[in-house]
Enzyme design. Structure first.
Site, PDB file in Angstrom:
ATOM      1  N   ARG A  30       0.857  -1.190   0.000  1.00 58.37           N
ATOM      2  CA  ARG A  30       0.000   0.000   0.000  1.00 58.37           C
ATOM      3  C   ARG A  30       0.892   1.238   0.000  1.00 58.37           C
ATOM      4  O   ARG A  30       1.894   1.281   0.728  1.00 58.37           O
ATOM      5  CB  ARG A  30      -0.900   0.045   1.238  1.00 58.37           C
ATOM      6  CG  ARG A  30      -2.161  -0.799   1.167  1.00 58.37           C
ATOM      7  CD  ARG A  30      -3.181  -0.270   0.154  1.00 58.37           C
ATOM      8  NE  ARG A  30      -4.355  -1.125   0.074  1.00 58.37           N
ATOM      9  CZ  ARG A  30      -4.486  -2.177  -0.737  1.00 58.37           C
ATOM     10  NH1 ARG A  30      -3.508  -2.512  -1.552  1.00 58.37           N
ATOM     11  NH2 ARG A  30      -5.600  -2.880  -0.752  1.00 58.37           N
ATOM     12  N   GLU A  37      -3.453   7.539  -5.911  1.00 58.25           N
ATOM     13  CA  GLU A  37      -3.592   6.747  -7.137  1.00 58.25           C
ATOM     14  C   GLU A  37      -4.788   7.234  -7.934  1.00 58.25           C
ATOM     15  O   GLU A  37      -5.824   7.517  -7.341  1.00 58.25           O
ATOM     16  CB  GLU A  37      -3.755   5.266  -6.773  1.00 58.25           C
ATOM     17  CG  GLU A  37      -2.521   4.715  -6.080  1.00 58.25           C
ATOM     18  CD  GLU A  37      -2.657   3.243  -5.674  1.00 58.25           C
ATOM     19  OE1 GLU A  37      -3.674   2.607  -6.005  1.00 58.25           O
ATOM     20  OE2 GLU A  37      -1.746   2.742  -5.015  1.00 58.25           O
ATOM     21  N   HIS A  51      -0.869  -0.235  -9.957  1.00 59.63           N
ATOM     22  CA  HIS A  51      -1.662  -1.030  -8.988  1.00 59.63           C
ATOM     23  C   HIS A  51      -2.357  -2.189  -9.701  1.00 59.63           C
ATOM     24  O   HIS A  51      -3.569  -2.388  -9.585  1.00 59.63           O
ATOM     25  CB  HIS A  51      -2.674  -0.162  -8.225  1.00 59.63           C
ATOM     26  CG  HIS A  51      -3.076  -0.789  -6.912  1.00 59.63           C
ATOM     27  ND1 HIS A  51      -3.354  -0.066  -5.789  1.00 59.63           N
ATOM     28  CD2 HIS A  51      -3.216  -2.089  -6.551  1.00 59.63           C
ATOM     29  CE1 HIS A  51      -3.677  -0.894  -4.785  1.00 59.63           C
ATOM     30  NE2 HIS A  51      -3.595  -2.130  -5.234  1.00 59.63           N
TER      31      HIS A  51
END
Ligand code: NDP
Length: 308
Positions: free
Chosen positions: A226, A255, A274
């Site tokens: 994360r 993000e 991601h």
């Protein structure tokens, strides 16, 4: 009461095709329905969702379609007595392969060759630059499903793997375990440091200036966990000052990573969007977990991956 209905919130579409996911429940004993926001739930309902919603607290059971459930208010679930489960346990290969791929690229310079391919350039790196991951030390911080997935693969490549976790449970492929308060010792000799921790109050901003200073100057950071576990401005400074050699990251504080981030322009930074968990059978992997828990719920057994 037993479950009579399973609802799939459309937010699962963030990571899996929602209709294929619903189809994967064709053999389930109870009906499955795709839903959006604004519905009321009852104690006989199960809900699978990517995002948290306050109305889920009226359901019988809620499953988070992600391993990282940091956006869900676990205290509220505990107070309401509603079990919350997550999707941990299925990312060892997907995220593990991305982490190992990043390390292999840094060692074998695949990212540089690809950078030059667009210019049709037969790129020749400095003699000193390429190395092998074989015999290099990797420190895996966080040794759950993903940490073990990275460690096993790195061990198979001949790396010297050490790790950090709170418990003493041994992990295949990991030769030495460190406690979280020994983090600096654990990373000090490592050529690669891979973060596979959950984002919790204890891990928020865990990697900052002092940790980068504790790492070798020729070390690479890999973060597939994360974004907020790493202080991103400290990471940029460490890369600019040469405190560490490079970084591969799948996750970021914000993000998508903002266009203004200096990370985009750095040669020894590899950015993946991601997508560490992405695989064309992700919907089936998550559905298998959910189906197992529906069966357990109906039988009154302890749910798998219960996190609240
Ligand atoms: P797990 O729960 O299986 O593993 C997490 C491990 O971290 C545990 O085994 C735990 O071991 C260890 N840990 C927890 N807190 C600490 C701490 N303070 N210090 C040291 N070790 C700690 O989770 P997963 O491996 O499935 O996933 C890890 C994280 O990766 C997720 O929480 C998620 O945020 C992220 N993720 C990212 C994905 C991506 O697409 N890039 C996809 C899936 C997950 P112990 O109890 O012994 O400390």
């Amino acid at each position: 009461p037993p479950l009579e209905q399973l609802y799939v919130h459309e937010s699962v579409d963030n990571v899996i095709p929602k209709h294929d996911f619903v189809e994967a429940f064709d053999d389930l004993s109870i009906p499955v329905e795709l839903v959006g926001d604004g519905r009321e739930y009852e104690a006989t309902d199960g809900v699978v969702s990517y995002v948290p919603r306050p109305e889920y607290l009226d359901a019988g059971w809620v499953h988070c379609a992600r391993a990282g459930y940091d956006e869900f208010d676990t205290e509220a679930y505990e107070a309401a007595g509603i079990p919350l489960t997550n999707s941990s346990g299925i990312h060892g290969a997907t995220v593990g392969e991305v982490a190992v791929g990043l390390m292999l690229s840094f060692a074998r310079l695949l990212h540089l060759y690809r950078d030059h391919q667009g210019e049709r350039a037969w790129y020749t790196p400095d003699y000193e630059r390429p190395f092998t991951v074989e015999n290099e030390r990797l420190c895996v911080v966080g040794l759950g499903t993903i940490g073990e997935g990275i460690a096993r693969r790195a061990d198979a490549l001949g790396m010297d793997v050490v790790g950090v976790r709170r418990s003493d449970d041994p992990v295949p492929g990991v030769s030495e375990l460190f406690d979280p308060d020994e983090l600096h010792d654990a990373v000090a000799d490592a050529r690669f440091v891979a973060i596979a921790l959950p984002h919790t109050p204890a891990t928020d901003g865990l990697f900052a200036e002092a940790e980068f200073d504790a790492m070798r100057e020729d070390a690479y950071l890999v973060n597939v966990a994360r974004g907020p576990i790493v202080d991103e401005s400290a990471l940029v400074s460490a890369l600019e000052s040469g405190a560490i050699a490079g970084a591969g990251a799948d996750v970021f504080e914000t993000e998508p990573l903002p266009e203004s981030s200096p990370l985009w322009d750095m040669e020894e930074v590899i950015i993946t969007p991601h997508k560490g968990s992405a695989t064309n059978r992700y919907h089936l992997d998550i559905a298998d977990l959910v189906k197992e828990n529906v069966a357990r719920y109906q039988d009154g057994e302890e749910l798998r991956n219960r996190v609240a």
